[in-house]
Motif scaffolding. Sequence first.
Motif, PDB file in Angstrom:
ATOM      1  N   VAL A 246     -39.011 -48.470  32.858  1.00 33.45           N
ATOM      2  CA  VAL A 246     -39.800 -48.046  31.652  1.00 33.45           C
ATOM      3  C   VAL A 246     -40.058 -46.578  31.327  1.00 33.45           C
ATOM      4  O   VAL A 246     -40.046 -46.069  30.232  1.00 33.45           O
ATOM      5  CB  VAL A 246     -41.117 -48.808  31.604  1.00 33.45           C
ATOM      6  CG1 VAL A 246     -41.810 -48.802  30.499  1.00 33.45           C
ATOM      7  CG2 VAL A 246     -40.736 -50.268  32.001  1.00 33.45           C
ATOM      8  N   GLU A 247     -40.387 -45.745  32.376  1.00 38.25           N
ATOM      9  CA  GLU A 247     -40.853 -44.362  32.266  1.00 38.25           C
ATOM     10  C   GLU A 247     -39.748 -43.538  31.698  1.00 38.25           C
ATOM     11  O   GLU A 247     -39.744 -42.960  30.687  1.00 38.25           O
ATOM     12  CB  GLU A 247     -41.173 -43.820  33.878  1.00 38.25           C
ATOM     13  CG  GLU A 247     -42.614 -44.181  34.005  1.00 38.25           C
ATOM     14  CD  GLU A 247     -43.564 -43.442  32.956  1.00 38.25           C
ATOM     15  OE1 GLU A 247     -43.658 -42.480  32.679  1.00 38.25           O
ATOM     16  OE2 GLU A 247     -44.496 -44.268  32.410  1.00 38.25           O
ATOM     17  N   ARG A 250     -38.923 -44.529  28.170  1.00 41.90           N
ATOM     18  CA  ARG A 250     -39.877 -43.876  27.203  1.00 41.90           C
ATOM     19  C   ARG A 250     -39.699 -42.104  26.976  1.00 41.90           C
ATOM     20  O   ARG A 250     -39.512 -41.919  25.756  1.00 41.90           O
ATOM     21  CB  ARG A 250     -41.394 -43.553  27.879  1.00 41.90           C
ATOM     22  CG  ARG A 250     -42.177 -45.005  27.393  1.00 41.90           C
ATOM     23  CD  ARG A 250     -43.618 -44.626  27.817  1.00 41.90           C
ATOM     24  NE  ARG A 250     -44.239 -46.087  27.869  1.00 41.90           N
ATOM     25  CZ  ARG A 250     -44.645 -46.415  29.102  1.00 41.90           C
ATOM     26  NH1 ARG A 250     -44.734 -45.599  30.132  1.00 41.90           N
ATOM     27  NH2 ARG A 250     -45.269 -47.455  29.219  1.00 41.90           N
ATOM     28  N   ASP A 251     -39.175 -41.726  27.949  1.00 44.74           N
ATOM     29  CA  ASP A 251     -38.805 -40.276  28.137  1.00 44.74           C
ATOM     30  C   ASP A 251     -37.428 -40.194  27.222  1.00 44.74           C
ATOM     31  O   ASP A 251     -37.287 -39.327  26.364  1.00 44.74           O
ATOM     32  CB  ASP A 251     -38.552 -39.838  29.506  1.00 44.74           C
ATOM     33  CG  ASP A 251     -38.384 -38.242  29.408  1.00 44.74           C
ATOM     34  OD1 ASP A 251     -38.874 -37.673  28.555  1.00 44.74           O
ATOM     35  OD2 ASP A 251     -37.959 -37.757  30.523  1.00 44.74           O
ATOM     36  N   PHE A 253     -36.284 -42.162  24.772  1.00 38.92           N
ATOM     37  CA  PHE A 253     -36.634 -42.287  23.278  1.00 38.92           C
ATOM     38  C   PHE A 253     -37.648 -41.096  22.635  1.00 38.92           C
ATOM     39  O   PHE A 253     -37.128 -40.683  21.462  1.00 38.92           O
ATOM     40  CB  PHE A 253     -37.780 -43.542  23.368  1.00 38.92           C
ATOM     41  CG  PHE A 253     -37.081 -45.043  23.376  1.00 38.92           C
ATOM     42  CD1 PHE A 253     -35.790 -44.871  22.919  1.00 38.92           C
ATOM     43  CD2 PHE A 253     -37.733 -45.950  24.391  1.00 38.92           C
ATOM     44  CE1 PHE A 253     -35.102 -46.459  23.332  1.00 38.92           C
ATOM     45  CE2 PHE A 253     -37.018 -47.099  24.743  1.00 38.92           C
ATOM     46  CZ  PHE A 253     -35.813 -47.428  24.106  1.00 38.92           C
ATOM     47  N   VAL A 254     -38.530 -40.525  23.543  1.00 34.05           N
ATOM     48  CA  VAL A 254     -39.027 -39.572  22.693  1.00 34.05           C
ATOM     49  C   VAL A 254     -38.334 -38.207  22.675  1.00 34.05           C
ATOM     50  O   VAL A 254     -38.360 -37.583  21.654  1.00 34.05           O
ATOM     51  CB  VAL A 254     -40.450 -38.977  23.766  1.00 34.05           C
ATOM     52  CG1 VAL A 254     -40.949 -37.943  23.327  1.00 34.05           C
ATOM     53  CG2 VAL A 254     -41.437 -40.205  23.723  1.00 34.05           C
ATOM     54  N   ILE A 285     -41.127 -50.894  24.033  1.00 31.93           N
ATOM     55  CA  ILE A 285     -41.333 -49.722  24.863  1.00 31.93           C
ATOM     56  C   ILE A 285     -41.041 -48.565  23.779  1.00 31.93           C
ATOM     57  O   ILE A 285     -41.833 -47.476  23.725  1.00 31.93           O
ATOM     58  CB  ILE A 285     -40.483 -49.531  25.846  1.00 31.93           C
ATOM     59  CG1 ILE A 285     -40.700 -50.743  26.935  1.00 31.93           C
ATOM     60  CG2 ILE A 285     -40.397 -47.892  26.507  1.00 31.93           C
ATOM     61  CD1 ILE A 285     -39.534 -50.819  27.953  1.00 31.93           C
ATOM     62  N   ALA A 286     -40.003 -48.613  22.985  1.00 30.96           N
ATOM     63  CA  ALA A 286     -39.887 -47.522  21.808  1.00 30.96           C
ATOM     64  C   ALA A 286     -41.024 -47.390  20.948  1.00 30.96           C
ATOM     65  O   ALA A 286     -41.334 -46.075  20.768  1.00 30.96           O
ATOM     66  CB  ALA A 286     -38.327 -47.771  21.341  1.00 30.96           C
ATOM     67  N   LYS A 287     -41.378 -48.483  20.530  1.00 29.09           N
ATOM     68  CA  LYS A 287     -42.358 -48.599  19.346  1.00 29.09           C
ATOM     69  C   LYS A 287     -43.800 -47.813  19.771  1.00 29.09           C
ATOM     70  O   LYS A 287     -44.320 -47.087  18.994  1.00 29.09           O
ATOM     71  CB  LYS A 287     -42.656 -49.992  18.916  1.00 29.09           C
ATOM     72  CG  LYS A 287     -43.680 -50.180  17.850  1.00 29.09           C
ATOM     73  CD  LYS A 287     -43.236 -49.994  16.392  1.00 29.09           C
ATOM     74  CE  LYS A 287     -44.350 -50.262  15.610  1.00 29.09           C
ATOM     75  NZ  LYS A 287     -45.649 -49.242  15.664  1.00 29.09           N
ATOM     76  N   GLU A 288     -44.050 -47.949  21.128  1.00 30.96           N
ATOM     77  CA  GLU A 288     -45.449 -47.490  21.739  1.00 30.96           C
ATOM     78  C   GLU A 288     -45.069 -46.226  21.895  1.00 30.96           C
ATOM     79  O   GLU A 288     -46.326 -45.412  21.754  1.00 30.96           O
ATOM     80  CB  GLU A 288     -45.639 -48.262  22.815  1.00 30.96           C
ATOM     81  CG  GLU A 288     -46.656 -47.872  23.743  1.00 30.96           C
ATOM     82  CD  GLU A 288     -46.319 -47.033  24.925  1.00 30.96           C
ATOM     83  OE1 GLU A 288     -47.114 -46.390  25.061  1.00 30.96           O
ATOM     84  OE2 GLU A 288     -45.094 -47.254  25.405  1.00 30.96           O
ATOM     85  N   CYS A 289     -43.921 -45.430  22.045  1.00 34.97           N
ATOM     86  CA  CYS A 289     -44.106 -44.072  22.342  1.00 34.97           C
ATOM     87  C   CYS A 289     -43.517 -42.909  21.265  1.00 34.97           C
ATOM     88  O   CYS A 289     -43.489 -41.856  21.127  1.00 34.97           O
ATOM     89  CB  CYS A 289     -43.567 -43.834  23.730  1.00 34.97           C
ATOM     90  SG  CYS A 289     -41.510 -44.049  23.499  1.00 34.97           S
TER      91      CYS A 289
END
Length: 372
Positions: A246-247, A250-251, A253-254, A285-289
Amino acid sequence: MPRLFDPLKLNALTLPNRAVLAPMTRVSAEPEGMANEMMRDYYQAFAEGGFGMLITEGIYTDTAYSQGYFNQPGLATEAHRDSWVPVVTAVHQAGAAIVAQLMHGGAQTQGNIHHARHVAPSAVQPDGRQLSFYGGEGPYATPAEMTETEIQEAIEGFVQAARHARAAGFDGVELHGANGYLLHEFMSAEFNQRTDRWGGDYKARLALPLEVIRAVRDAVGADFVVGMRLSQGMVTNSRLKWDGGVEAARDRFVTLAGAGLDYLHVTEYDASAPAFDGGPSLAAIAKECVSIPVVANGGIATGAQAEALLERSEAELLAIGKAALANHDWPIRVREGIGLTEFDYDMFSPMATLSNELGWRGTHGRSATRNG
Ligand SMILES: Cc1cc2nc3c(=O)[nH]c(=O)nc-3n(C[C@H](O)[C@H](O)[C@H](O)COP(=O)(O)O)c2cc1C
């Protein structure tokens, strides 16, 4: 809470609703890659059927190594560009936006009229056999590792194709970073074994997609939609997972979003299933970050499934593939409570002829069957 039929602002566009046609290869273009009337009628049917935005099938970007399938359309040449104008015009007249999916076939290439050579980040042969559905036969070729010059040419191909898309009247481009094609291969631990500046750990492997996003954004300007599609699985290996959990997801996507994207399109076999061992879906996961809209795709067949993803705040837009092949008017049917035709594999024709085969036109009130 946004609902399926609420509008959404996407860069300079205002989409009338959240229903998006998923990109689907149709191998229906002319042999030289020009879009034709069959394709115009096919895309127009989805626009008339109420989809707010259509993402085209993967379109090849250059006349070197990008073409993946015979009869795949291109945006590599001026003739390709001009052939799309009637498609885009028909879709706009029916009230939908249309985004061109730009695709480089990479190691999954199985039909290229321009070159017999296959290229990819590294000389790694994809698993499995070519898709006979799209005219392939036997195992995939082992690709050649791309030279620096070939990498620069591939980037320039995406840029030129994006310029052509804009000139043809498209509302945006989607960079195909999913399903195992070239940009995905560069991000992949399995397919990218390079030791130069295009390879390394998961962060280093974002170098080519980042370069393509920046170069395309520079070329098309700030007010043209640029999105990117991402997946874990590939056409040739649907079970692959990204390294880093997950970590790292996130990285990724951001970092990608920050390079100049207007949306992220995330596809999994089941859009709402946990991305890794338990936990949130890839879309969640994408939506949250990220603050740009997220398009979720995978196994969304009903209006209730689409609304549930919106309610759980896992996406702003829902891309519909197989259920749209079965119902070109999926959004109208959902909005008006008309029964949906269930997808069956008889409808899996690779050609852009389904609207006619299904007797789609004028059938809103009836249950469309394959024989009309
Ligand atoms: C016939 C067919 C062709 C496809 N071609 C493409 C393509 O060109 N580009 C792409 O990103 N995905 C492509 N896909 C994947 C779909 O966009 C989508 O991810 C997949 O069908 C799962 O979504 P669904 O369950 O709504 O069908 C294709 C899928 C199908 C069924």
